[in-house]
Every structure is written in C-alpha cells, then in structure tokens.
Write an enzyme that holds these catalytic residues in place. Structure first.
Site, mmCIF file in Angstrom:
data_model
loop_
_atom_site.group_PDB
_atom_site.id
_atom_site.type_symbol
_atom_site.label_atom_id
_atom_site.label_comp_id
_atom_site.label_asym_id
_atom_site.label_seq_id
_atom_site.Cartn_x
_atom_site.Cartn_y
_atom_site.Cartn_z
ATOM 1 N N ASP A 11 0.834 -1.196 0.000
ATOM 2 C CA ASP A 11 0.000 0.000 0.000
ATOM 3 C C ASP A 11 0.871 1.248 0.000
ATOM 4 O OD1 ASP A 11 -2.663 1.178 2.205
ATOM 5 O OD2 ASP A 11 -2.332 1.395 0.059
ATOM 6 N N ASP A 35 -9.416 -0.776 3.271
ATOM 7 C CA ASP A 35 -8.865 -0.432 4.575
ATOM 8 C C ASP A 35 -9.756 -0.935 5.688
ATOM 9 O OD1 ASP A 35 -8.046 2.715 3.067
ATOM 10 O OD2 ASP A 35 -6.750 0.956 3.334
#
EC number: 3.4.23.-
Lengths: 252, 415
Positions: free
Chosen positions: B264, B333
């Site tokens: 990420d 997330d």
C-alpha cells in the site's frame, strides 16, 4: 452465574465511566480523540511495564511461590511508576497540542488544560478498568460456581467495585497531576504517585494469606483520597468551563 | 487510502449526469472486482485485495483537492480544513468501530468463522507442518503468491482504466456486489441462525435475503440515503473480513497483513506506483470517484443537485455548504482493519485484552494518518501506520501483557 451477574457487574464497573463519557465527551469530537490518545498512552505504559516484568521473570526465574509473589509486587510498583511517567508525557504532549491549536485557530476556543486533564484521566481510567475487568466479566457469563473451593463468593462484585474505584481514581489523579504540572507544584506529582502506589499496594496486603482471604471493599479509600487532595483540585472538579451546564444552573 | 472530498471539484462536474455518476463512473476497483466476478472460484480474498487497490486509486483524485472553495484565501481554507479535522476523524472512527464490532461479535459467537475448512486457492501452501521453519516458509510463500496476484490485478486495472473500458469495469463491480450481498449474506445468516438454533423457513429466508440484497444494490450503485449506503458498505466490508478470517491460515494472515501495508505504501507514494498512476489518470480526466467501493463520510454532490433536482431524495438534498467536505476511506482499509482485529479475537485464546489493544492501536493509526492527510493534502495510504501499530500491539499484548494481566487479575491486584 448468568446474565444477572454479568450485567450487574458490568454496570457497576463501567456505569459511571459510561455516563461521564456520554454526557461530557461524546458531544465534542476533539475530546473523543484526546480520550482515545489517553487510552493509548496507558496501553503503552502497560506494555512497557509488562515487558519489564516479563524479562525480570524470565531472567530471575519464578519457579517457587514467594519469588513469584515478589516478582508480581515488583511488577505492580514498576507499572505504577511507568503509568505516572506516561501521564507526564501525555501532559507534555497536550501542552504542545493546545499551543499549536491556539496558534492555528486564534478565534476558536481551544479546550482548557483542566478539561484536557479530565479527559486524559478518563482515558487512562477507562482503559485501566477495561483491561483489569473485561476478562473476568466474560468469564462471569459462563457456567461455573464462584467460591466452590472456599474462595470468597463475592469475587465478581468486589472486582467490579474495585474497577469502578480505579477508573474514578484515574480521573482524579489526572486532574490533580495536570494541575500540579501547570502550577509547577512538583510535590503534587509526588502525592499522586504515592496515592497510586498506596491503592495498588493495599491489595498486596491481602495477597499474603495470613491476613485473611476476604479483602475489604476499598471504595471508602476513594473518598478519603479525594478529600485529602488540595483544595484546588476539588475546585477544579467543580468548575469545568467547557462543560455545558444546564440553563437552570448557570449563574446569572 | 484517505482523501478529502472537495466541494469545489464537484462544482465543475455537477450536472444532470453526476446524479447518475455513481452508476456509470468507472473505477479501478470495480475493474478488479469485475475480473474477480468473472473467474469462478476466485477467492474473496483476491477480490478484497483488489478492492483495497481500488480504494487507493479512487481516493487519489479526491485527495488532491482539498476542502475549500475557489476564490477563498488559502489561509482560510487551511483553517477550515483543520477546524473540521477532528470531526472528520470521528466520522471515520465510527464506521471503522462499527465494522470491527460486527466482526468481533460474529467471531466470538458464531463458531463457523473460526473453524478450519480449507483454504483459498491464493494461499495453496498448508500450514499443518510440524516444523516451525517449514510453516514460516509456507506462510511467506502464500503471501508472495497473494501479493503478486494483487499487483498483477492492479496493473491490469490501470491498463483497463487507461483504455476506458468503463462498461467492463461497471459490470464487474455489479457482479461482485451481487455475490457479496446475496451469497455471502445468505451464508452468514444461515450460520447465525444455526448458532442460535433459530428455525427459519425458506420463503422467509428468501424474502429477507432478497430485500436486503436488492436494497443494497440500489443504495450502493444508484441513489439512496447516505446513511443506508454507509451501513451497507460497512456490512459488506464486515462480510469480506469474515471470509478472510475464515480462509486465511494463521501465520499467512499476519504476514499478508504486513506485506499488504508495505505494498500500500509503495503503490500510493512511489511515482511509478500503480495506484498513484490511477489517481493521476482519474485526475486528468476530472472524474469523480466511484462511490460503490469507497466509504464517504459526507455528501458529495451538493451544488449541482440542489440546483437541478430539488425533488431528489436522500443524500442529494443538502444545501450548499462549502465546509461540508468529507473524508473518504477505501473499503479495503475497513476490511484489513477488521481482519486484524478479528484475527486477534479469534486466535487470542479468548482474551479480550488483545482485541481491545489492537482496536485502540488501529484507531490511533487512523488518527495519525488523518493528521498526515491534513498536513500533506494528498492521497495517503491508510493501511501502513494502523496495521503496523495493530501488529505490534497484537504480538506484544498476546505474549507480554496477557500473562501479566492474568496474574494480576487472579490475585486481585490492581495497577
């Protein structure tokens, strides 16, 4: 045991903290954030104290009973010290944050140090109470009989009251501590530390079997502690400029 | 990824079309989802990882536009940004907390999600080996396979997006939502009913699942009240997290969590990162982010809808408020936060302290990420800080704090 004990003990232990949260914290997002950061600081202090206890226990070895007891007492003392250190660290952080907020938003009313003291104390208290009690609470739901081996049957009730006391004490300690730091009265910090040690050490007395296995409820201690605190702290408790007072109670 | 929603960016693109933008706008994520849906037997994990990529991509266009209105002095803009910073943090705390509560409650009560029942095809190596080294090696290999699949999918997504295959993306997204809202909900409902020994006949079940799924599809892909859309997004994130928790083997799950936060970080911040490229492409085309796979904390189309369609329902009736920009957080997330907390609840030997410690750590990570967002004003990855804190606190609480607190509690010592 069942649901009655579970709910009863849960509300005894966490009811006042929940009420304080609902009526004073939940309305302002900034306070919620400071509360959670306070909880995080307590958690980190617990982490460090567990690390020290664990390494000491591994190094010394706790094969025999008295050694284990002394290690635990040592762990408790170290933990109290580290918690107060982290309270001081949080004070420093909040001081910087409130100064930063003031420079950025000069027209916006930043939360006062007293309010932040209360919020940080509540954060510490909630986290401390939850960590002490939540496993016991989840056990109370399950099947079993308390005191079947001759232990006191009021174990859950007592633990719930003790958790309540610790939570509220953390709130008071937070307020007194921050007040002492603001006014540079360093003896106040010492008073907080000593009273915290006293509260934790009170139980150590009952840890040793020759003193009897039924620990006294200690909530009377809380009242003693609060009345012995400096007058300024009592005044701090009464005057919260940022907390909304009901219209009927506002001074004209 | 986290982004601010810009009221001013919406101004330019607000027209009649934008009210239906949610149904037609392309997203990188949807592309990944579509691909997922097309391949049978594709793991939800895959879908989810791709989702996280899409999250990042979708958040980027919004990221570059900060809250504020054109024509305002920049200082005022900054003040407003910070003034509402705390509110935005809470607007994200609440859904993240709700998602985690759903996942932890399910894990603790429904035993189906903690039973080992096979693995996904993306984690082919089994962890049932006797030696520690072999187990570690298997989990690392599983992670490598998973992450490489994710990277491939993301790059494919960038390519598709660049070549404007919007229908493809959209169809894929619809397929994936269908699977989530109907199939996984049906399985979840079945397991919950089994746990509580509640009998439900098939007609009632069909009616319930059909209503739930149909309203979900409408809310997520078309128009609907914002709160309902948010609730559905939280529910599908929780369902995905539960699937991950069930099908990822233990050690692989932790290594994957670590690896995906590194990925990420790289994908969002590196100049040649796929997510960053997607963001920049979306920004060049001035396209809004597809709302189906991004959790929005506030209204998006305020000016246009108020002007052109005063009779429209729900989310589109807010009066224009330049300060009502919100923050967007990708569903990936949500999912990975819930996976971390859920795994802590599932494997922490029944210990609640570990779960709570991970929960607080993730919230603090999210807080820090939002602080950085306010400072840097560009798309930031939301996973690294929170997952790092979460992992540190999981392992330290499970191994150090738990014995300490257990010993203290059994002797009724309070610290």
């Amino acid at each position: 045991m069942t649901a009655a004990v579970f709910f009863g003990c849960a509300f005894i232990a966490f009811g006042p903290a929940l009420a304080l949260y609902i009526f004073t914290i939940v309305t302002e997002p900034l306070r919620i954030i400071f509360l959670i950061i306070g909880a995080f600081f307590w958690l980190v202090s617990l982490l460090f104290s567990s690390l020290i206890w664990f390494t000491t226990a591994t190094l010394i070895g706790n094969k025999d009973e008295p050694r284990e007891k002394y290690l635990l007492i040592f762990g408790v003392l170290i933990s109290v010290l580290i918690q107060e250190m982290f309270r001081f660290a949080y004070y420093k952080l909040l001081k910087k944050a409130s100064e930063g907020l003031k420079t950025i938003n000069p027209y916006e009313k930043a939360p006062s140090m007293r309010l932040l003291a209360y919020v940080s104390g509540l954060g510490f208290g909630i986290m401390s109470g939850v960590f002490s009690f939540v496993n016991t609470l989840s056990d109370s739901l399950g099947p079993g009989t308390v005191g079947i081996h001759g232990d006191p049957p009021q174990f859950f009730l007592y633990s719930a009251f003790m958790t309540l006391v610790i939570t509220l004490l953390h709130v008071f300690w937070g307020i007194v501590f921050f007040d002492g730091c603001e006014k540079k009265k360093w003896y106040t910090l010492l008073v907080v530390l000593l009273s915290h040690l006293l509260v934790s050490a009170l139980h150590v007395g009952s840890y040793f079997p020759n003193h009897g296995s039924n620990p006294r409820p200690l909530h009377w201690k809380r009242r003693v502690l609060t009345t012995r605190l400096p007058k300024s702290s009592v005044c701090i408790l009464m005057n919260f400029p940022s907390v909304n007072t009901p219209m009927s109670l506002k001074p004209k | 990824m986290l982004t601010f929603m810009a009221s001013d960016s919406e101004e330019e693109v607000c027209d009649e079309r934008t009210s239906l933008m949610s149904a037609e706008s392309p997203t990188p994520r949807s592309c990944q989802d579509g691909r997922q849906g097309l391949e049978d037997g594709e793991s939800a994990a895959q879908w989810r990882s791709q989702e996280s990529e899409e999250d990042h991509e979708e958040e980027d266009p919004d990221r570059y536009v900060c809250s504020g209105v054109p024509g305002r002095p920049p200082g005022l803009e900054e003040e407003l940004t910070l003034k509402y910073g705390a509110k935005h943090v809470i607007m994200l705390f609440v859904p993240v907390t709700l998602c985690m509560i759903v996942v932890v409650a399910t894990i603790k009560s429904v035993r189906f999600y903690t039973e080992k029942n096979g693995q996904l095809i993306y984690t082919p190596f089994s962890e049932d080996t006797p030696s520690v080294g072999q187990r570690l090696l298997n989990s690392v290999l599983n992670t490598l396979i998973m992450i490489s699949v994710i990277v491939t999918m993301t790059i494919f997504l960038v390519v598709l997006y660049k070549y404007r295959c919007y229908k493809f993306i959209h169809g894929w997204l619809i397929m994936s939502s269908l699977m989530l809202l109907f199939l996984f909900t049906y399985i979840y409902l079945g397991e919950v009913l089994k746990t509580y020994n509640v009998a439900m006949d098939y007609p009632t079940l069909f009616l319930t699942v059909w209503n739930f799924g149909a309203v979900g599809m409408v809310c997520i892909h078309w128009k609907g009240p914002l709160v309902l859309q948010q609730a559905y997004l939280i529910m599908i994130s929780a369902l995905m997290a539960l699937v991950f928790i069930k099908y990822l083997p233990e050690w692989s799950a932790w290594v994957i969590l670590g690896a995906i936060s590194v990925y990420d970080l790289v994908a969002v911040l590196c100049p040649k990162g796929p997510l960053r490229m997607l963001v920049e492409t979306a920004q060049e085309r001035n396209e809004p982010i597809f709302p189906a796979l991004i959790y929005s904390s506030a209204m998006v189309w305020t000016v246009g809808m108020a002007k052109l369609d005063p009779s429209s329902q729900g989310a589109l009736q807010l009066p224009y408020d330049p300060e009502m920009g919100g923050v967007k957080l990708g569903l990936g997330d949500f999912i990975f936060y819930s996976v971390l907390v859920g795994k802590a609840a599932a494997t922490g030997s029944g210990d609640w302290n570990t779960t709570l410690a991970c929960f607080v750590a993730i919230l603090i990570g999210l807080c820090l990420t939002l602080l950085l967002l306010a400072v840097f004003k560009k798309a930031l990855p939301a996973l690294p800080i929170s997952i790092t804190f979460g992992l540190i606190f999981y392992f330290s609480t499970d191994n150090l704090v738990r014995p300490f607190m257990d010993t203290l509690a059994s002797h009724q010592l309070y610290i």
